[in-house]
Design an enzyme around this catalytic site. Structure first.
Site, PDB file in Angstrom:
ATOM      1  N   ASP A   1      40.968  42.099  47.029  1.00 34.65           N
ATOM      2  CA  ASP A   1      41.377  42.023  45.529  1.00 34.65           C
ATOM      3  C   ASP A   1      41.564  43.468  44.993  1.00 34.65           C
ATOM      4  OD1 ASP A   1      40.847  39.565  43.323  1.00 34.65           O
ATOM      5  OD2 ASP A   1      40.922  41.582  42.339  1.00 34.65           O
TER       6      ASP A   1
ATOM      7  N   HIS B   1      40.412  44.296  42.134  1.00 30.84           N
ATOM      8  CA  HIS B   1      39.364  44.697  41.575  1.00 30.84           C
ATOM      9  C   HIS B   1      38.126  44.648  42.439  1.00 30.84           C
ATOM     10  CE1 HIS B   1      42.258  43.140  38.455  1.00 30.84           C
ATOM     11  NE2 HIS B   1      41.842  43.865  37.771  1.00 30.84           N
TER      12      HIS B   1
ATOM     13  N   ASP C   1      46.127  40.096  43.329  1.00 30.85           N
ATOM     14  CA  ASP C   1      46.589  40.968  42.122  1.00 30.85           C
ATOM     15  C   ASP C   1      46.935  42.328  42.610  1.00 30.85           C
ATOM     16  OD1 ASP C   1      44.037  41.293  43.064  1.00 30.85           O
ATOM     17  OD2 ASP C   1      43.138  40.951  40.818  1.00 30.85           O
TER      18      ASP C   1
ATOM     19  N   HIS D   1      33.215  38.624  41.118  1.00 29.61           N
ATOM     20  CA  HIS D   1      32.502  39.510  40.287  1.00 29.61           C
ATOM     21  C   HIS D   1      31.035  39.042  39.827  1.00 29.61           C
ATOM     22  CE1 HIS D   1      36.085  42.104  39.684  1.00 29.61           C
ATOM     23  NE2 HIS D   1      36.731  40.962  39.382  1.00 29.61           N
TER      24      HIS D   1
END
Length: 338
Positions: A201, A203, A289, A165
């Protein structure tokens, strides 16, 4: 499989962050990495090495001088202005950007403004040991990349904190330095060859996308939860810009995506985008995740899916660096990672 790991990640251990209008326990905790390394050692997945130190120069190929300097001194400067010693968390964010140049229209030199100038959310909590741990995470990824360059077929960089991120000059989403981006750029600089970054991931890897959005090398591919955090990035329409047009590929998938649908989409993007790109190296932002029991994820993958994800990645048939990103179901994290 070579594994690179360091105990220095434990120096970064925030206790809380701000979410949904209240202080919550910080989910990106040291036990995440410990769960994975314990599973790796128990099952003898491969030799575990300490990272080498490549200094700040590879980091500065991705992150700005101002941002690197900020992270080096963020905690001590926070304490000097009377900040809470448990956590540096911005209260004001520099969102007034010129859309043409992506820079602040008016920069503030006020000492209270600094934290909000280098973060896009409140999740990138900085504590006394954050810079040391984030720096070490990058060295882990670089050591993995160097070993793959040197002839290893695959290496696992057990990085913590995660990085995907983090943008050129912004922390966010538990991320400070973008280890996968640094590793990819290192391989490009060292070899002049094409590299693919595959982000699995849950996200979207908004930081990695932003860093390489106007470049054709590396190719960036992300499979992630549609409309979920980081909310403002990750649509299929984000295809790159300038010479990078067509080299940014997003595959947003609906909440609740199961094994079959996820693996089908992964196979399709490998066959249609990654294999035709013909990269010399692959860097995988390995978020776990996507597991159905993850407290911050939204997919329904079972542990069996991770073996199949690995099998599909292996079909690309290029030397691969795996860089640990998210994954917060700590009790299952070790086995899923293994």
């Amino acid at each position: 499989m070579l594994v690179i790991y360091s105990e220095k990640h434990k120096e970064h251990n925030p206790k809380f962050y701000f979410a949904l209008g209240r202080m919550e326990n910080f989910p990106e905790m040291p036990s995440r990495a410990e769960s994975v390394i314990n599973a790796v050692r128990k099952r003898e997945v491969g030799k575990v090495l300490q990272p080498n130190d490549y200094g700040l120069d590879p980091i500065k190929r991705i992150h700005s001088e101002q941002y690197v300097e900020y992270l080096q001194h963020a905690y001590e400067n926070w304490i000097k202005i009377g900040g809470n010693p448990e956590a540096c968390i911005p209260d004001t964010f520099a969102i007034n950007l010129d859309p043409q140049v992506k820079q602040l229209v008016t920069e503030s030199k006020n000492k209270y403004a600094q934290a909000g100038s280098f973060a896009f959310d409140t999740a990138a909590v900085i504590t006394k040991g954050t810079f040391s741990a984030a720096y070490e995470a990058v060295q882990i990824a670089l050591t993995a990349a160097e070993n793959v360059f040197g002839g290893m077929n695959a290496a696992f960089a057990l990085c913590r904190p995660p990085g995907h991120h983090s943008e050129t000059s912004l922390a966010g989403g538990f991320c400070y330095f973008n280890s996968a981006a640094v590793a990819a750029q290192y391989l490009i600089d060292k070899t002049g060859e094409k590299v693919t970054i595959l982000d699995v991931d849950y996200h979207h890897g908004n930081g990695t996308q932003s860093i390489f959005y106007e470049k054709r090398n590396p190719l960036f591919v992300s499979l992630h939860g549609k409309g979920d955090y980081p909310y403002f990035w990750g649509s299929e329409q984000e295809e790159g810009k300038g010479e990078g047009l067509g080299f940014n590929v997003n595959v947003p998938l609906p909440v609740g995506t199961n094994n079959e649908d996820y693996l089908d989409n992964l196979k399709k993007v490998i066959d249609s985008k990654i294999v035709p790109y013909q990269s010399r190296y692959l860097v995988v932002s390995l978020g776990l995740d996507t597991f159905g029991g993850d407290p911050v994820g939204g997919f329904s993958l079972t542990s069996d899916a991770f073996y199949e994800i690995g099998r599909l990645i292996a079909t690309v048939k290029v030397p691969t660096v795996f860089v640990m990103e998210g994954g917060y179901a700590v009790s299952e994290l070790g086995d899923n990672g293994r």
